[in-house]
Scaffold this active site. Sequence first.
Site, PDB file in Angstrom:
ATOM      1  N   SER A   1      33.417  34.263  39.529  1.00 31.26           N
ATOM      2  CA  SER A   1      34.226  34.628  38.535  1.00 31.26           C
ATOM      3  C   SER A   1      35.760  34.487  38.948  1.00 31.26           C
ATOM      4  O   SER A   1      36.110  34.162  40.059  1.00 31.26           O
ATOM      5  CB  SER A   1      34.125  36.147  38.250  1.00 31.26           C
ATOM      6  OG  SER A   1      34.670  36.807  39.359  1.00 31.26           O
ATOM      7  N   LYS A   2      36.516  34.590  37.731  1.00 34.07           N
ATOM      8  CA  LYS A   2      37.813  34.458  38.120  1.00 34.07           C
ATOM      9  C   LYS A   2      38.489  35.303  39.087  1.00 34.07           C
ATOM     10  O   LYS A   2      37.550  36.105  39.911  1.00 34.07           O
ATOM     11  CB  LYS A   2      38.620  34.798  36.911  1.00 34.07           C
ATOM     12  CG  LYS A   2      39.788  33.994  36.545  1.00 34.07           C
ATOM     13  CD  LYS A   2      39.712  32.705  35.643  1.00 34.07           C
ATOM     14  CE  LYS A   2      40.531  32.075  35.276  1.00 34.07           C
ATOM     15  NZ  LYS A   2      40.487  30.607  35.068  1.00 34.07           N
ATOM     16  N   ARG A   3      39.572  35.156  39.500  1.00 35.25           N
ATOM     17  CA  ARG A   3      40.230  36.292  40.536  1.00 35.25           C
ATOM     18  C   ARG A   3      40.542  35.534  41.997  1.00 35.25           C
ATOM     19  O   ARG A   3      41.431  35.419  42.232  1.00 35.25           O
ATOM     20  CB  ARG A   3      39.860  37.494  40.431  1.00 35.25           C
ATOM     21  CG  ARG A   3      38.869  37.991  41.268  1.00 35.25           C
ATOM     22  CD  ARG A   3      38.659  39.486  41.027  1.00 35.25           C
ATOM     23  NE  ARG A   3      39.432  40.201  40.105  1.00 35.25           N
ATOM     24  CZ  ARG A   3      40.337  41.102  40.518  1.00 35.25           C
ATOM     25  NH1 ARG A   3      40.629  41.625  41.640  1.00 35.25           N
ATOM     26  NH2 ARG A   3      41.077  41.840  39.425  1.00 35.25           N
TER      27      ARG A   3
END
Length: 480
Positions: free
Chosen positions: A254-256
Amino acid sequence: MSEKQVRVRFAPSPTGHLHVGNARAAILNYLFAKHHNGTMILRIEDTDAQRSTEESIQTIVEDLNWLGLKWEEGPLKGGKFGPYKQSERYEIYRNYADKLLEKGLAYRCFCSEEEIEKEREKAEQQGIPYKYSGKCGKISKEKIDENIAKGLSFVVRFKVGSQIISFKDLIMEEVSFQSETIGDFVIIRSDGSPIYNFCCVIDDNLMEISHVIRGDGHLANTPKQILIYKAFGWEIPNFAHTPMILDENRKKLSKRKGATSVDEFKNEGYLPHALINFLSLLSWSSPSGDEILSIERLIKEFDFSRMNKSGAVFDPVKLNWMNGVYIKELDSVKYFELLKPYLTKFEGVSEEILKKVTILFKPSLQRFSEISDEIEFFFADLTKIEFSEEMQEILKLETTKNVLETFTKLASNETIWSFDSIKELIKNVGKQTNVKGKNLFMPLRIAITKKLHGPELPAICEIFGKDKTILLAKEVLTNL
RNA sequence: GGUGCCUUCGUCUAGUGGUCAGGACUCAGGGUUUUCAUCCCUGCAACAGGGGUUCAAUUCCCCUAGGCACUGCCA
């Protein structure tokens, strides 16, 4: 699977940029289609009106184009099974839903969302797995007509029934589900719009898809879809559920942490081929054991039988290495052309100089975006740069003073200033001072470039020019 | 909770009923480069645990543990 024409589809929902997980699904679809001389379709699954956007379709198409993946049928492109945007096919889905309604394989459910929510909470409190009770499936025809006449809103639910659903997945092999655990699911929303699991089946059938290749997040959807195929008496396509790509914590990527969408990789200066090569090697391997593989080889060698069932961690360090390998392989014209967009900071500098400077980094660059920081020292005022502790240690060597003095003296007498002459010059400095190796080169490198490492020193000096080189060496000398 | 899937070096993976369990990335050391990097070589490092089956199990079976996904009027 060889008698039948292979038709696959990549079916993203346009709710943002193309994520690497989806990109991999696209890549695998592409490789499989090409391997079998089949057809690839791009289908936009935009039945979630809230989140789908037209811009997103644009960027996904751009990202796919950048990767170099080609499809034969799709929105904008057309094809005889269109339209390829689900939002333009609602009539079709509603017609098929009506057929199910007529056959009694689906029913109208008048339960309100609040009612359902209450049931769900109750089940949760009791620790029982929730599934829709199916009560609206038992309403009499008269009552239904009455409800409709009253204008009560309803959803259409698929009647699941009781059976074991099993299928052979090309990757996961034999998979089976007990339909009782599923519960009658919604296929048409109260506003009349259709739901993913339903559209997906209708389209895959109508578009004559032979192989459904998608992330294994869809594995749990598959029994629902198979039930729909069966309800219509349709042939069930082959399924291949690919293991997911995980982050360093083995969670869904996921993003981040770092880049996760294709356009980010594009912007950071990765080559499409490197990304494809890297992604194709997650959960799959070439029978040869080779890792650097051309697209042609990937197409030739790709096969689900060499695919694992377990998820793979996305390792950016290895991607960087691989990208570096591809950058090294680039010819210098192509290299500079691809690098240009990352050189905006050096607008005033002539292209000739930039070419000379950037080519020095071709062997060591891993991402194009790194170039700016790498070459900056060629254009900066180096007299203002402070030495790091490590650099100071080296400058403190007893021999340093002598090396720099001899260098400036000999350099001043040079008449030609070329790579070869500078190389010779440094050699002579070594001879005269009786200093060699590290103790000879590092003080010079640090004094002149203010860096611990970089391209060959003579090449840097040549580009700096005689005056600047001497000036920098002298400047350090006076402060020693 | 329910359902499903998964488990070989830190990571990506190969592989087999008997192997020194192989390769790649990372890291460490060495060589080339009179320097750093590139390049080359060497090294470190793994069969989740427990039961079976078997002369023999990393490989086949079962259990446990752990991980992940799904469990929506999202896709």
